[in-house]
Motif scaffolding. Sequence first.
Motif, PDB file in Angstrom:
ATOM      1  N   ALA A 184       0.828  -1.206   0.000  1.00  7.95           N
ATOM      2  CA  ALA A 184       0.000   0.000   0.000  1.00  7.95           C
ATOM      3  C   ALA A 184       0.865   1.260   0.000  1.00  7.95           C
ATOM      4  O   ALA A 184       0.535   2.258  -0.660  1.00  7.95           O
ATOM      5  N   PHE A 185       1.972   1.228   0.726  1.00 11.89           N
ATOM      6  CA  PHE A 185       2.909   2.356   0.732  1.00 11.89           C
ATOM      7  C   PHE A 185       3.567   2.497  -0.634  1.00 11.89           C
ATOM      8  O   PHE A 185       3.686   3.607  -1.175  1.00 11.89           O
ATOM      9  N   ASN A 186       3.990   1.383  -1.218  1.00 13.48           N
ATOM     10  CA  ASN A 186       4.642   1.428  -2.527  1.00 13.48           C
ATOM     11  C   ASN A 186       3.716   1.965  -3.606  1.00 13.48           C
ATOM     12  O   ASN A 186       4.158   2.650  -4.538  1.00 13.48           O
ATOM     13  N   ASP A 187       2.415   1.656  -3.510  1.00 11.71           N
ATOM     14  CA  ASP A 187       1.456   2.186  -4.485  1.00 11.71           C
ATOM     15  C   ASP A 187       1.419   3.712  -4.434  1.00 11.71           C
ATOM     16  O   ASP A 187       1.369   4.381  -5.479  1.00 11.71           O
ATOM     17  N   ALA A 188       1.450   4.265  -3.217  1.00 12.15           N
ATOM     18  CA  ALA A 188       1.440   5.724  -3.075  1.00 12.15           C
ATOM     19  C   ALA A 188       2.728   6.336  -3.615  1.00 12.15           C
ATOM     20  O   ALA A 188       2.700   7.372  -4.292  1.00 12.15           O
ATOM     21  N   ILE A 189       3.873   5.695  -3.349  1.00  7.95           N
ATOM     22  CA  ILE A 189       5.154   6.201  -3.858  1.00  7.95           C
ATOM     23  C   ILE A 189       5.196   6.107  -5.381  1.00  7.95           C
ATOM     24  O   ILE A 189       5.703   7.009  -6.063  1.00  7.95           O
ATOM     25  N   SER A 190       4.663   5.034  -5.932  1.00  6.13           N
ATOM     26  CA  SER A 190       4.629   4.879  -7.387  1.00  6.13           C
ATOM     27  C   SER A 190       3.812   5.995  -8.029  1.00  6.13           C
ATOM     28  O   SER A 190       4.215   6.588  -9.040  1.00  6.13           O
ATOM     29  N   ALA A 191       2.647   6.298  -7.447  1.00  6.90           N
ATOM     30  CA  ALA A 191       1.819   7.386  -7.971  1.00  6.90           C
ATOM     31  C   ALA A 191       2.545   8.718  -7.865  1.00  6.90           C
ATOM     32  O   ALA A 191       2.495   9.555  -8.783  1.00  6.90           O
ATOM     33  N   LEU A 192       3.239   8.926  -6.756  1.00  4.21           N
ATOM     34  CA  LEU A 192       4.005  10.160  -6.562  1.00  4.21           C
ATOM     35  C   LEU A 192       5.076  10.314  -7.639  1.00  4.21           C
ATOM     36  O   LEU A 192       5.249  11.400  -8.208  1.00  4.21           O
ATOM     37  N   GLN A 193       5.785   9.225  -7.943  1.00  7.41           N
ATOM     38  CA  GLN A 193       6.832   9.279  -8.965  1.00  7.41           C
ATOM     39  C   GLN A 193       6.256   9.585 -10.336  1.00  7.41           C
ATOM     40  O   GLN A 193       6.886  10.262 -11.151  1.00  7.41           O
ATOM     41  N   ARG A 194       5.064   9.095 -10.605  1.00 10.46           N
ATOM     42  CA  ARG A 194       4.438   9.337 -11.909  1.00 10.46           C
ATOM     43  C   ARG A 194       4.089  10.809 -12.105  1.00 10.46           C
ATOM     44  O   ARG A 194       4.283  11.365 -13.176  1.00 10.46           O
ATOM     45  N   VAL A 195       3.517  11.411 -11.061  1.00  3.31           N
ATOM     46  CA  VAL A 195       2.980  12.759 -11.220  1.00  3.31           C
ATOM     47  C   VAL A 195       4.013  13.845 -10.951  1.00  3.31           C
ATOM     48  O   VAL A 195       3.844  14.981 -11.397  1.00  3.31           O
ATOM     49  N   ALA A 196       5.093  13.529 -10.256  1.00  2.00           N
ATOM     50  CA  ALA A 196       6.060  14.558  -9.833  1.00  2.00           C
ATOM     51  C   ALA A 196       6.594  15.416 -10.975  1.00  2.00           C
ATOM     52  O   ALA A 196       6.686  16.638 -10.835  1.00  2.00           O
TER      53      ALA A 196
END
Length: 459
Positions: free
Chosen positions: A153-165
């Motif tokens: 669940a944490f990795n999903d949030a980090i993955s989304a963050l990397q996409r949009v940054a």
Amino acid sequence: MTLPDLPPTGAPLPDSATDVGALVSYLEYDPLPAIVLDPQYQILAANRAYQRQFGVEGQAHVGRKCYQVSHHYDVPCDQAGEHCPMKRATESRGADRVLHIHHTPRGPEHVDVELRPIFDAGSRIIAYVERLATVRGASARPSAAGLVGRAPAFNDAISALQRVAPSMLPVLLLGESGTGKELFAHALHEASDRAQRPFVVVDCSGITETLFESELFGFEKGAFTGATGRKQGLVETAQGGTLFLDEIGDVPLSIQVKLLRLIETGTFRRVGSTETQRADFRLVAATHKPLEQMIAAGLFRSDLYFRISAFPIRLPAVRERVDDIPLLADSILARIASTGHRPARKPVIAPDALALLRAYSWPGNIRELRNVLERASLLADDGVIRGDQLPESLRREVMAPVETLPAPAFALPRKASDAELVRAAAEWGGKRSELAERLGMSERTLYRRLKALAGVEKA
């Protein structure tokens, strides 16, 4: 971080370029680590950037399977409960991108992986190119600063963050209070092109309605009683950087319309001024409140909501990432010790205390976990935090009897011992993901425990 472009996905390479050596020569111009894989997961070649970052003693793992190197698995990732980019790329015949935790010479790290198939003249997949970008905004190991975690669940949030940054899309961070929204917002800022510019936090719940406009937009001398000079507002302070509106659900309705105008036009006026100023910032907002329900109740403007929620990211509660609790606790204790207050040395957590921490529901999330550990560390005179040093309310909740539910047709204990786990795996006739869910653990955790137990039996 934005991954550089490769040749278009699916475009056949000239015959001379299908040679692995020629492909690696091309990849040497890529600043990111890159490897060439065959369809059987074997690493055929690696560029120098990969050898520098992931190689061991000058070796780039050529000849080994990618899942052996990156995850220490003995089967492909999808068979171990992970997202396998090669499987997805093969099925779609296009690129696939995923955030994984890789074993590296420095320990486990979050790595943004992009994999693309390479076709021959007959449109057959003959190889894959995998490029890897280490994520700097999160740590998979105990850290005295920043975001830490390894749970899915944490990795999903980090993955989304990397996409949009890398984009300029407004981001809305959603989640319960205490889940680390400001840390996530700062990590997004650090991963963006504006990392060298200001990161400005606006605590929307801590500013009264009468002061909100002047705090946000600034004011001119004489604008009101006590305005003895011009003051720059937080919007101007964030010029060129990121403006983080924390708890945006607390913004008064009278201010919401002015905030909407700021976002839509990119302009504002200081209080007491008729001169329009230009604003230049990346907007990140956060809230623990149900904004859609607030819209229905007339407490939040729908037009503002749609402006700020272009890219929502849900941050997981601590109870959704139980496997991260030891990592979070270790990191928090390191941060407490680094403040210079008592205790001077980082305490350790006894097994009974750790079991209680893992079993507790954590309604206050990471903020509550830090408070509990700060208190316990002051009571740990010998440097060991034990269960009886944790708050009584925590112990009482964990030890309370649980309502007994009807047993399923295939009854399994939620916290199985090693013997029970081996028996359950042997008798289970369904998918491993279903078995993991029944046991109350992730599929990856189940795979690792069974693998470890198999190793013990062989020994």
